[in-house]
Design a protein around this motif. Structure first.
Motif, PDB file in Angstrom:
ATOM      1  N   LEU A  70       1.108  -1.070  -0.435  1.00 51.38           N
ATOM      2  CA  LEU A  70      -0.094  -0.467  -0.061  1.00 51.38           C
ATOM      3  C   LEU A  70       0.690   0.999   0.113  1.00 51.38           C
ATOM      4  CD1 LEU A  70      -2.947   0.496   0.035  1.00 51.38           C
ATOM      5  CD2 LEU A  70      -2.921   1.275   2.598  1.00 51.38           C
ATOM      6  N   ASN A  71       1.196   1.695  -1.616  1.00 49.81           N
ATOM      7  CA  ASN A  71       1.771   2.464  -1.343  1.00 49.81           C
ATOM      8  C   ASN A  71       1.994   3.621  -2.924  1.00 49.81           C
ATOM      9  OD1 ASN A  71       3.767   1.950  -4.206  1.00 49.81           O
ATOM     10  ND2 ASN A  71       3.940   0.494  -2.819  1.00 49.81           N
ATOM     11  N   ALA A  72       2.103   5.147  -2.831  1.00 51.62           N
ATOM     12  CA  ALA A  72       1.722   5.522  -3.845  1.00 51.62           C
ATOM     13  C   ALA A  72       2.242   5.034  -5.051  1.00 51.62           C
ATOM     14  CB  ALA A  72       2.473   7.390  -3.479  1.00 51.62           C
ATOM     15  N   LEU A 100      -1.141   5.826   6.193  1.00 54.31           N
ATOM     16  CA  LEU A 100      -1.674   6.604   4.897  1.00 54.31           C
ATOM     17  C   LEU A 100      -1.866   7.735   4.358  1.00 54.31           C
ATOM     18  CD1 LEU A 100      -3.859   4.845   2.793  1.00 54.31           C
ATOM     19  CD2 LEU A 100      -4.908   5.539   4.085  1.00 54.31           C
ATOM     20  N   TYR A 101      -2.246   8.779   5.044  1.00 56.96           N
ATOM     21  CA  TYR A 101      -2.802   9.972   4.722  1.00 56.96           C
ATOM     22  C   TYR A 101      -0.617  10.600   4.176  1.00 56.96           C
ATOM     23  CZ  TYR A 101      -6.700  10.435   7.770  1.00 56.96           C
ATOM     24  OH  TYR A 101      -7.486  10.298   8.915  1.00 56.96           O
ATOM     25  N   ARG A 102       0.091   9.641   5.000  1.00 52.87           N
ATOM     26  CA  ARG A 102       1.079  10.952   4.533  1.00 52.87           C
ATOM     27  C   ARG A 102       1.960  10.257   4.213  1.00 52.87           C
ATOM     28  NH1 ARG A 102       0.795  14.834   8.674  1.00 52.87           N
ATOM     29  NH2 ARG A 102       0.172  14.423  10.131  1.00 52.87           N
ATOM     30  N   ILE A 110      -7.190  12.091  -3.811  1.00 59.34           N
ATOM     31  CA  ILE A 110      -7.788  13.416  -2.100  1.00 59.34           C
ATOM     32  C   ILE A 110      -9.175  12.863  -1.654  1.00 59.34           C
ATOM     33  CG2 ILE A 110      -9.274  15.815  -1.711  1.00 59.34           C
ATOM     34  CD1 ILE A 110      -6.595  15.921  -3.141  1.00 59.34           C
ATOM     35  N   LEU A 111      -8.180  12.655  -0.451  1.00 61.44           N
ATOM     36  CA  LEU A 111      -9.944  12.090   0.444  1.00 61.44           C
ATOM     37  C   LEU A 111     -10.882  12.768   1.031  1.00 61.44           C
ATOM     38  CD1 LEU A 111      -7.683  10.424   3.761  1.00 61.44           C
ATOM     39  CD2 LEU A 111      -8.508   9.490   2.598  1.00 61.44           C
ATOM     40  N   TYR A 112     -12.114  11.807   0.697  1.00 61.06           N
ATOM     41  CA  TYR A 112     -13.113  12.983   0.487  1.00 61.06           C
ATOM     42  C   TYR A 112     -14.726  12.283   1.678  1.00 61.06           C
ATOM     43  CZ  TYR A 112     -17.737  14.403  -1.835  1.00 61.06           C
ATOM     44  OH  TYR A 112     -18.715  15.174  -1.761  1.00 61.06           O
ATOM     45  N   GLN A 113     -13.506  11.326   1.903  1.00 62.61           N
ATOM     46  CA  GLN A 113     -14.753  10.794   3.654  1.00 62.61           C
ATOM     47  C   GLN A 113     -14.315  10.291   4.119  1.00 62.61           C
ATOM     48  OE1 GLN A 113     -19.007  10.238   3.214  1.00 62.61           O
ATOM     49  NE2 GLN A 113     -19.414  10.878   4.734  1.00 62.61           N
ATOM     50  N   ILE A 114     -14.130   9.829   4.734  1.00 62.47           N
ATOM     51  CA  ILE A 114     -13.382   8.919   5.796  1.00 62.47           C
ATOM     52  C   ILE A 114     -14.509   8.321   7.216  1.00 62.47           C
ATOM     53  CG2 ILE A 114     -12.147   8.418   8.127  1.00 62.47           C
ATOM     54  CD1 ILE A 114     -10.033  10.939   6.712  1.00 62.47           C
TER      55      ILE A 114
END
Length: 178
Positions: A70-72, A100-102, A110-114
Motif C-alpha cells: 500500500l504505497n503511492a 495512509l495519509y502521509r 483526495i480523501l473525500y470522506q472517512i
C-alpha cells in the motif's frame, strides 16, 4: 494540473460492517453513477464483497493485504490500470491510518470522506485492548457508525460523550437489526 480522484475510506475493525456498507453502496443507484470505481480491500473479513452484484457498473476490486504494497507507486498504477474516477478503500483496522495519509496516497487522490464503522458490542473490549488504534479511527472519521446497538449499549455510548473525541463527525447508533 492532475485530475483529482476522490477517495472514500472505510475504517474500523473486523466485524464492524465495512464490507457490508461498501456492498450496499455499490449496489445502490444513488452511489453508482457510472463512474469507474476502484475498490481496494486491505483485509478479508468474514463477509466478502460480491462483485457480481455490481458487475457491469465499471467497478474493479483489488486486494492489498500487505501494508508494504500500500504505497503511492502501487496505488497510482492501479488507478491508471482501471482509469478510476473514484476509489473506495476498505482499510485494515490494525494498520496505522496516519501512514495512509502521509505516505501512501498519490498526490491527486483526495480523501473525500472517512467512514468508521464499529460493532458496538465489541467497542469497549477493543478500546481497552487497542485504545490508540481505536481512537485514531474515531478521531479521523467524518461519519461514525456504531452498529448492533442494544438499548444498553446505546446508553453506554451516549455516556462516553463521543462528541468530545470528534466534534465534526456525524455519529449514528444503529439498532441491532440495522
Amino acid at each position: 494540473m492532475a485530475y483529482k480522484i476522490p477517495v472514500y475510506l472505510f475504517t474500523g475493525f473486523l466485524e464492524g460492517g465495512k464490507t457490508h456498507m461498501i456492498q450496499e453502496s455499490m449496489e445502490s443507484e444513488q452511489f453508482n453513477s457510472g463512474d469507474k470505481t476502484l475498490i481496494i480491500q486491505c483485509e478479508e473479513g468474514v463477509d466478502e464483497l460480491d462483485p457480481t452484484a455490481f458487475a457491469g457498473k465499471n467497478c474493479y476490486l483489488e486486494i492489498i493485504d500487505d501494508p508494504d504494497d500500500l504505497n503511492a507507486a502501487n496505488l497510482t498504477a492501479l488507478g491508471k490500470k482501471y482509469k478510476a474516477d473514484r476509489v473506495i478503500i476498505e482499510y485494515n483496522g490494525m494498520w496505522n491510518i496516519e501512514k495512509l495519509y502521509r505516505q501512501c496516497l498519490p498526490a491527486n487522490w483526495i480523501l473525500y470522506q472517512i467512514m468508521t464503522l464499529v460493532d458496538a458490542s465489541t467497542f469497549e473490549m477493543y478500546t481497552k485492548n487497542m485504545g490508540q488504534l481505536m481512537m485514531e479511527k474515531i478521531m479521523s472519521a467524518d461519519l461514525l457508525i456504531f452498529n448492533r446497538c442494544t438499548d444498553e449499549l446505546r446508553a453506554a455510548l451516549r455516556g462516553r460523550n463521543l462528541r468530545m473525541v470528534n466534534r465534526r463527525a456525524d455519529i449514528y447508533l444503529e439498532n441491532v437489526d440495522g
